[in-house]
Design a protein around this motif. Structure first.
Motif, short mmCIF file in Angstrom:
data_model
loop_
_atom_site.label_atom_id
_atom_site.label_comp_id
_atom_site.label_asym_id
_atom_site.label_seq_id
_atom_site.Cartn_x
_atom_site.Cartn_y
_atom_site.Cartn_z
N PRO A 103 -56.45 -78.85 85.91
CA PRO A 103 -55.02 -79.04 86.15
C PRO A 103 -54.20 -77.83 85.66
CG PRO A 103 -55.72 -80.37 84.29
CD PRO A 103 -56.96 -79.73 84.87
N VAL A 104 -53.07 -77.64 86.32
CA VAL A 104 -52.10 -76.64 85.89
C VAL A 104 -51.03 -77.39 85.10
CG1 VAL A 104 -50.36 -74.99 86.65
CG2 VAL A 104 -52.54 -75.14 87.87
N VAL A 105 -50.72 -76.90 83.92
CA VAL A 105 -49.72 -77.54 83.05
C VAL A 105 -48.51 -76.63 82.97
CG1 VAL A 105 -49.24 -78.39 80.73
CG2 VAL A 105 -51.52 -78.70 81.71
N ASP A 106 -47.35 -77.16 83.27
CA ASP A 106 -46.09 -76.42 83.17
C ASP A 106 -45.34 -76.95 81.95
OD1 ASP A 106 -43.61 -75.24 83.36
OD2 ASP A 106 -43.20 -75.96 85.39
N PRO A 107 -45.34 -76.18 80.84
CA PRO A 107 -44.68 -76.67 79.62
C PRO A 107 -43.22 -77.06 79.82
CG PRO A 107 -46.03 -74.77 79.12
CD PRO A 107 -46.00 -74.90 80.62
N GLY A 141 -42.19 -80.77 69.45
CA GLY A 141 -43.42 -80.24 70.01
C GLY A 141 -43.68 -80.71 71.42
N LYS A 142 -44.55 -79.96 72.11
CA LYS A 142 -45.02 -80.30 73.44
C LYS A 142 -46.52 -80.06 73.47
CE LYS A 142 -40.88 -79.07 76.04
NZ LYS A 142 -40.42 -78.41 77.27
N TRP A 143 -47.30 -81.07 73.86
CA TRP A 143 -48.75 -80.93 73.98
C TRP A 143 -49.07 -80.24 75.31
CZ3 TRP A 143 -52.10 -81.19 70.26
CH2 TRP A 143 -51.81 -81.95 69.13
N ILE A 144 -49.48 -78.99 75.24
CA ILE A 144 -49.83 -78.22 76.43
C ILE A 144 -51.25 -78.54 76.87
CG2 ILE A 144 -50.18 -75.89 77.33
CD1 ILE A 144 -47.84 -75.04 75.47
N GLY A 158 -56.36 -83.49 80.04
CA GLY A 158 -57.64 -83.14 80.64
C GLY A 158 -58.49 -82.18 79.84
N ALA A 159 -58.04 -81.79 78.64
CA ALA A 159 -58.82 -80.88 77.80
C ALA A 159 -59.93 -81.65 77.10
CB ALA A 159 -57.92 -80.19 76.77
N GLY A 160 -61.12 -81.09 77.07
CA GLY A 160 -62.24 -81.74 76.41
C GLY A 160 -62.62 -81.11 75.09
N GLY A 161 -62.21 -79.87 74.85
CA GLY A 161 -62.65 -79.19 73.64
C GLY A 161 -61.60 -78.37 72.92
N VAL A 162 -60.34 -78.44 73.39
CA VAL A 162 -59.30 -77.64 72.76
C VAL A 162 -57.98 -78.42 72.78
CG1 VAL A 162 -58.62 -76.46 74.91
CG2 VAL A 162 -58.25 -75.32 72.72
N GLY A 163 -57.15 -78.15 71.78
CA GLY A 163 -55.80 -78.71 71.73
C GLY A 163 -54.82 -77.57 71.55
N VAL A 164 -53.74 -77.57 72.32
CA VAL A 164 -52.69 -76.56 72.19
C VAL A 164 -51.36 -77.28 72.12
CG1 VAL A 164 -51.57 -74.55 73.24
CG2 VAL A 164 -54.04 -74.87 73.52
N LEU A 165 -50.62 -76.99 71.07
CA LEU A 165 -49.34 -77.62 70.80
C LEU A 165 -48.28 -76.53 70.64
CD1 LEU A 165 -47.64 -80.17 69.93
CD2 LEU A 165 -48.39 -79.67 67.59
N ALA A 166 -47.20 -76.61 71.42
CA ALA A 166 -46.06 -75.70 71.27
C ALA A 166 -45.04 -76.38 70.38
CB ALA A 166 -45.46 -75.38 72.63
N ASN A 167 -44.62 -75.70 69.33
CA ASN A 167 -43.61 -76.24 68.41
C ASN A 167 -42.39 -75.34 68.37
OD1 ASN A 167 -45.66 -77.63 65.73
ND2 ASN A 167 -44.70 -78.67 67.41
N THR A 168 -41.23 -75.99 68.26
CA THR A 168 -39.99 -75.29 67.91
C THR A 168 -39.61 -75.82 66.53
OG1 THR A 168 -39.32 -75.11 70.21
CG2 THR A 168 -37.59 -74.86 68.54
#
Length: 127
Positions: free
Chosen positions: A2-6, A20-23, A29-39
């Motif tokens: 999938p393409v994720v548009d933050p 925060g926003k979970w990217i 759909g992520a199986g092995g990584v987590g990415v979180l954008a925070n302000t």
């Protein structure tokens, strides 16, 4: 894949002064990584805690301080901080402007029960 548009993601109030926003997450759909954008607003931060997983903090704007049991580190835009798995750490924004950072873990759900331990304060709201 999938393409994720933050820009289209819901913003979560994680703690006072931090959104925060979970990217990338299990829900995305992520199986092995987590990415979180925070302000992070000036004066806000996370209390002492540790994760089972390595954590990488990428600074996009502003300045972050990080404490990992030694002298306080500081990172600015374009820099990153690497926190080894199991290392107690705290971080925050003591600058005059909002901090924008990406947190990356080798886990799609780093805040799941048993994966993070808060040594001070309470865990953040993550959903």
């Amino acid at each position: 894949m999938p393409v994720v548009d933050p820009a289209t993601l819901p913003e979560i109030a994680m703690r006072e002064g931090i959104t925060g926003k979970w990217i990338a997450s299990r829900e995305r759909g992520a199986g092995g990584v987590g990415v979180l954008a925070n302000t992070v607003q000036p004066g806000a931060g996370a209390p002492l805690h540790r994760h089972e997983h390595e954590e990488v903090i990428l600074v996009e704007a502003g300045r972050i301080w990080v404490e990992m049991g030694g002298p306080r580190l500081e990172a600015t835009p374009g820099q990153c901080v690497i926190i080894p798995a199991g290392t107690p750490h705290a971080w925050g924004n003591d600058g005059p402007e909002p901090l924008r950072v990406l947190f990356v873990w080798n886990s799609p759900d780093p805040f799941a029960p048993g994966r993070s331990t808060y040594l001070e304060g309470a865990p953040p709201a993550v959903a």
